[in-house]
Design a protein around this motif. Structure first.
Motif, PDB file in Angstrom:
ATOM      1  N   MET A   6     -87.969 -50.052  22.269  1.00 52.23           N
ATOM      2  CA  MET A   6     -87.145 -49.007  22.886  1.00 52.23           C
ATOM      3  C   MET A   6     -87.575 -48.769  24.330  1.00 52.23           C
ATOM      4  SD  MET A   6     -84.972 -46.574  23.136  1.00 52.23           S
ATOM      5  CE  MET A   6     -84.321 -46.294  21.496  1.00 52.23           C
ATOM      6  N   MET A   7     -88.866 -48.631  24.558  1.00 50.27           N
ATOM      7  CA  MET A   7     -89.360 -48.319  25.886  1.00 50.27           C
ATOM      8  C   MET A   7     -89.219 -49.488  26.859  1.00 50.27           C
ATOM      9  SD  MET A   7     -92.785 -46.079  25.196  1.00 50.27           S
ATOM     10  CE  MET A   7     -92.688 -44.386  24.613  1.00 50.27           C
ATOM     11  N   ARG A   8     -89.496 -50.674  26.381  1.00 47.93           N
ATOM     12  CA  ARG A   8     -89.550 -51.822  27.294  1.00 47.93           C
ATOM     13  C   ARG A   8     -88.216 -52.507  27.496  1.00 47.93           C
ATOM     14  NH1 ARG A   8     -94.158 -56.078  26.494  1.00 47.93           N
ATOM     15  NH2 ARG A   8     -93.526 -56.411  28.657  1.00 47.93           N
ATOM     16  N   LEU A   9     -87.339 -52.414  26.514  1.00 45.87           N
ATOM     17  CA  LEU A   9     -86.189 -53.306  26.506  1.00 45.87           C
ATOM     18  C   LEU A   9     -84.851 -52.591  26.445  1.00 45.87           C
ATOM     19  CD1 LEU A   9     -85.609 -56.412  26.340  1.00 45.87           C
ATOM     20  CD2 LEU A   9     -85.585 -56.150  23.851  1.00 45.87           C
ATOM     21  N   PHE A  10     -84.742 -51.571  25.609  1.00 44.61           N
ATOM     22  CA  PHE A  10     -83.419 -51.118  25.206  1.00 44.61           C
ATOM     23  C   PHE A  10     -82.592 -50.442  26.301  1.00 44.61           C
ATOM     24  CE2 PHE A  10     -80.334 -48.382  23.045  1.00 44.61           C
ATOM     25  CZ  PHE A  10     -79.650 -49.360  22.344  1.00 44.61           C
ATOM     26  N   PRO A  11     -83.135 -49.531  27.128  1.00 47.74           N
ATOM     27  CA  PRO A  11     -82.259 -48.844  28.090  1.00 47.74           C
ATOM     28  C   PRO A  11     -81.490 -49.804  29.005  1.00 47.74           C
ATOM     29  CG  PRO A  11     -84.346 -47.704  27.914  1.00 47.74           C
ATOM     30  CD  PRO A  11     -84.504 -48.985  27.150  1.00 47.74           C
ATOM     31  N   ALA A  12     -82.178 -50.777  29.582  1.00 40.64           N
ATOM     32  CA  ALA A  12     -81.489 -51.735  30.461  1.00 40.64           C
ATOM     33  C   ALA A  12     -80.530 -52.614  29.668  1.00 40.64           C
ATOM     34  CB  ALA A  12     -82.513 -52.599  31.201  1.00 40.64           C
ATOM     35  N   LEU A  13     -80.935 -52.971  28.466  1.00 41.01           N
ATOM     36  CA  LEU A  13     -80.084 -53.787  27.601  1.00 41.01           C
ATOM     37  C   LEU A  13     -78.788 -53.054  27.272  1.00 41.01           C
ATOM     38  CD1 LEU A  13     -79.567 -56.184  25.651  1.00 41.01           C
ATOM     39  CD2 LEU A  13     -80.927 -54.956  23.943  1.00 41.01           C
ATOM     40  N   ALA A  67     -77.337 -50.612  28.929  1.00 41.75           N
ATOM     41  CA  ALA A  67     -76.493 -50.448  30.119  1.00 41.75           C
ATOM     42  C   ALA A  67     -75.701 -51.716  30.408  1.00 41.75           C
ATOM     43  CB  ALA A  67     -77.364 -50.080  31.319  1.00 41.75           C
ATOM     44  N   SER A  68     -76.351 -52.862  30.305  1.00 40.42           N
ATOM     45  CA  SER A  68     -75.673 -54.123  30.557  1.00 40.42           C
ATOM     46  C   SER A  68     -74.611 -54.408  29.496  1.00 40.42           C
ATOM     47  CB  SER A  68     -76.701 -55.262  30.599  1.00 40.42           C
ATOM     48  OG  SER A  68     -76.077 -56.500  30.893  1.00 40.42           O
ATOM     49  N   PHE A  69     -74.950 -54.127  28.243  1.00 39.50           N
ATOM     50  CA  PHE A  69     -73.990 -54.363  27.157  1.00 39.50           C
ATOM     51  C   PHE A  69     -72.769 -53.471  27.309  1.00 39.50           C
ATOM     52  CE2 PHE A  69     -72.419 -53.354  22.855  1.00 39.50           C
ATOM     53  CZ  PHE A  69     -72.050 -54.638  22.446  1.00 39.50           C
ATOM     54  N   ARG A  70     -72.969 -52.219  27.725  1.00 43.45           N
ATOM     55  CA  ARG A  70     -71.845 -51.303  27.887  1.00 43.45           C
ATOM     56  C   ARG A  70     -70.902 -51.764  28.993  1.00 43.45           C
ATOM     57  NH1 ARG A  70     -69.693 -48.062  24.783  1.00 43.45           N
ATOM     58  NH2 ARG A  70     -69.308 -46.500  26.380  1.00 43.45           N
ATOM     59  N   GLU A  71     -71.442 -52.423  30.003  1.00 44.20           N
ATOM     60  CA  GLU A  71     -70.584 -52.969  31.051  1.00 44.20           C
ATOM     61  C   GLU A  71     -69.681 -54.063  30.498  1.00 44.20           C
ATOM     62  OE1 GLU A  71     -72.931 -54.300  34.288  1.00 44.20           O
ATOM     63  OE2 GLU A  71     -73.550 -52.293  34.915  1.00 44.20           O
ATOM     64  N   ARG A  72     -70.231 -54.866  29.598  1.00 46.02           N
ATOM     65  CA  ARG A  72     -69.461 -55.969  29.031  1.00 46.02           C
ATOM     66  C   ARG A  72     -68.511 -55.498  27.932  1.00 46.02           C
ATOM     67  NH1 ARG A  72     -73.436 -61.238  28.369  1.00 46.02           N
ATOM     68  NH2 ARG A  72     -74.610 -60.998  30.304  1.00 46.02           N
ATOM     69  N   VAL A 122     -69.500 -59.060  18.507  1.00 46.49           N
ATOM     70  CA  VAL A 122     -70.144 -58.157  19.469  1.00 46.49           C
ATOM     71  C   VAL A 122     -71.608 -57.915  19.109  1.00 46.49           C
ATOM     72  CG1 VAL A 122     -68.033 -57.036  20.243  1.00 46.49           C
ATOM     73  CG2 VAL A 122     -69.259 -56.128  18.245  1.00 46.49           C
ATOM     74  N   ALA A 123     -71.942 -57.906  17.813  1.00 45.91           N
ATOM     75  CA  ALA A 123     -73.346 -57.792  17.424  1.00 45.91           C
ATOM     76  C   ALA A 123     -74.118 -59.024  17.884  1.00 45.91           C
ATOM     77  CB  ALA A 123     -73.474 -57.613  15.911  1.00 45.91           C
ATOM     78  N   GLN A 124     -73.498 -60.197  17.780  1.00 47.21           N
ATOM     79  CA  GLN A 124     -74.131 -61.417  18.248  1.00 47.21           C
ATOM     80  C   GLN A 124     -74.329 -61.375  19.763  1.00 47.21           C
ATOM     81  OE1 GLN A 124     -75.312 -64.306  16.439  1.00 47.21           O
ATOM     82  NE2 GLN A 124     -76.256 -64.369  18.473  1.00 47.21           N
ATOM     83  N   GLU A 125     -73.364 -60.821  20.470  1.00 45.82           N
ATOM     84  CA  GLU A 125     -73.484 -60.687  21.921  1.00 45.82           C
ATOM     85  C   GLU A 125     -74.673 -59.811  22.284  1.00 45.82           C
ATOM     86  OE1 GLU A 125     -72.327 -60.918  26.085  1.00 45.82           O
ATOM     87  OE2 GLU A 125     -71.944 -62.125  24.305  1.00 45.82           O
ATOM     88  N   LEU A 126     -74.808 -58.669  21.613  1.00 40.00           N
ATOM     89  CA  LEU A 126     -75.922 -57.768  21.905  1.00 40.00           C
ATOM     90  C   LEU A 126     -77.252 -58.405  21.518  1.00 40.00           C
ATOM     91  CD1 LEU A 126     -76.904 -55.056  22.899  1.00 40.00           C
ATOM     92  CD2 LEU A 126     -76.450 -54.101  20.625  1.00 40.00           C
ATOM     93  N   ALA A 127     -77.293 -59.104  20.398  1.00 37.18           N
ATOM     94  CA  ALA A 127     -78.529 -59.764  19.966  1.00 37.18           C
ATOM     95  C   ALA A 127     -78.935 -60.851  20.969  1.00 37.18           C
ATOM     96  CB  ALA A 127     -78.349 -60.367  18.580  1.00 37.18           C
ATOM     97  N   SER A 128     -77.977 -61.642  21.427  1.00 40.18           N
ATOM     98  CA  SER A 128     -78.276 -62.701  22.405  1.00 40.18           C
ATOM     99  C   SER A 128     -78.766 -62.103  23.722  1.00 40.18           C
ATOM    100  CB  SER A 128     -77.027 -63.565  22.651  1.00 40.18           C
ATOM    101  OG  SER A 128     -76.615 -64.212  21.467  1.00 40.18           O
TER     102      SER A 128
END
Length: 319
Positions: free
Chosen positions: A104-111, A113-118, A286-292
């Motif tokens: 959560m701390m290292r990865l999720f916030p930026a992840l 934000a990018s996913f929401r753009e897509r 979309v789950a595969q997109e977020l996982a990738s």
């Protein structure tokens, strides 16, 4: 057992609402319809699913077991409906994932934000828990996937696991702790500890005990265990308790002014954060997109390592 999805949906609605009348209002049908569907389901189940009293409808033991199965079945139905729409090019629906504290701390916030753009029309449902709990929820289908700590000894043969990053751990104390500058674990043998994990278990939970055992010391004195690393760090920051937690957590802006690393020479076994998903079960598009994306983002994270008495954050992105 001749079950229908309608019966299961009515059953879950009653379980959630606590009464037949409230479930009927939620479903938009007559209460007699709810009663009829429940009777059919109870006939198939071979016994009553609810105990009805002045406080409403409470699940029986049979009902509690069926509730677990019903949630999985109905969850898969929703996933299937989402997947069919997504395959037709309609990027709507939901992704449910679990995230351990360090991820959560290292990865999720930026992840995110990018996913929401897509995929701005996709609802992302996030669950935080210990890795042990997240792994169980991936297995039973409650989550599409999880970003969770997994030890070398953990049995995940039934899951697909992709390594995201290493997670070295260290002893953490409040700033100003009387033993905050200790150099050996032996100096901490009389301290009490708070852990996010059970005292006795076969996977990552035993790192603290193994650390003491390898140093030839008696088992650590556990004051309390918690279900969340934030609770652990809050206890540590406001007491003389110690904890063995990921190095990165001590360096996070939320905690670095309140806790510090105790520079002992002994080091606990490092673990890894993995992306876990059910083997043989495809993710929705979309789950595969977020996982990738999670895997790609993890490969760009700076490395973290512990060098004897301190934590070093290597800010050079991995190639």
């Amino acid at each position: 057992m001749d079950l229908t999805l309608t019966q299961l949906r009515v059953f879950v609605a009653v379980a959630e609402a606590g009464s037949l009348r409230a479930a009927a209002r939620r479903l938009g049908i007559a209460q007699s319809g709810v009663t009829q569907q429940l009777r059919k389901l109870e006939t198939s189940a071979g016994g009553p699913l609810f105990e009805r009293g002045h406080r409403g409808a409470r699940l029986t033991s049979i009902g509690e077991r069926l509730r677990i199965r019903a949630d999985v079945i109905l969850g898969e139905c929703v996933r299937t409906e989402n997947e069919m729409r997504q395959l037709r090019g309609e990027l709507t629906g939901q992704v449910s994932l679990g995230v351990a504290a360090e991820a959560m701390m290292r990865l999720f916030p930026a992840l995110l934000a990018s996913f929401r753009e897509r995929c701005p029309r996709i609802d992302v449902h996030l669950t935080s828990a210990t890795s042990r709990v997240l792994t169980a929820w991936v297995r039973d289908g409650s989550l599409d996937f999880a970003l969770a700590l997994v030890s070398n000894e953990a049995d995940i043969h039934d899951l697909d696991a992709t390594t995201l990053f290493e997670s070295p751990v260290t002893v953490i104390a409040r700033r100003g702790h009387p033993l905050g500058h200790a150099r050996t674990l032996r100096a901490l043998k009389d301290c009490e500890w708070v852990s996010t994990r059970p005292r006795h278990s076969g996977d990552v939970v035993n790192r603290l005990s193994v650390l003491f055992e390898d140093a030839g010391l008696e088992p650590p004195r556990i004051a309390a265990t918690t279900e969340a690393v934030f609770d652990t760090l809050h206890c540590v920051a406001n007491s003389d308790y110690l904890a063995l937690e990921p190095v990165r957590l001590a360096a996070h802006p939320f905690f670095r002014d309140h806790v510090e690393i105790v520079p002992i020479k002994e080091q606990a076994l490092s673990t890894r954060v993995y992306l876990l998903r059910r083997a043989g079960v495809p993710l929705t598009p979309v789950a595969q997109e977020l996982a990738s994306m999670a895997v790609s983002f993890a490969r760009m994270l700076p490395a973290t390592r512990v060098t004897g008495v301190s934590a070093v954050m290597d800010e050079t992105p991995r190639q």
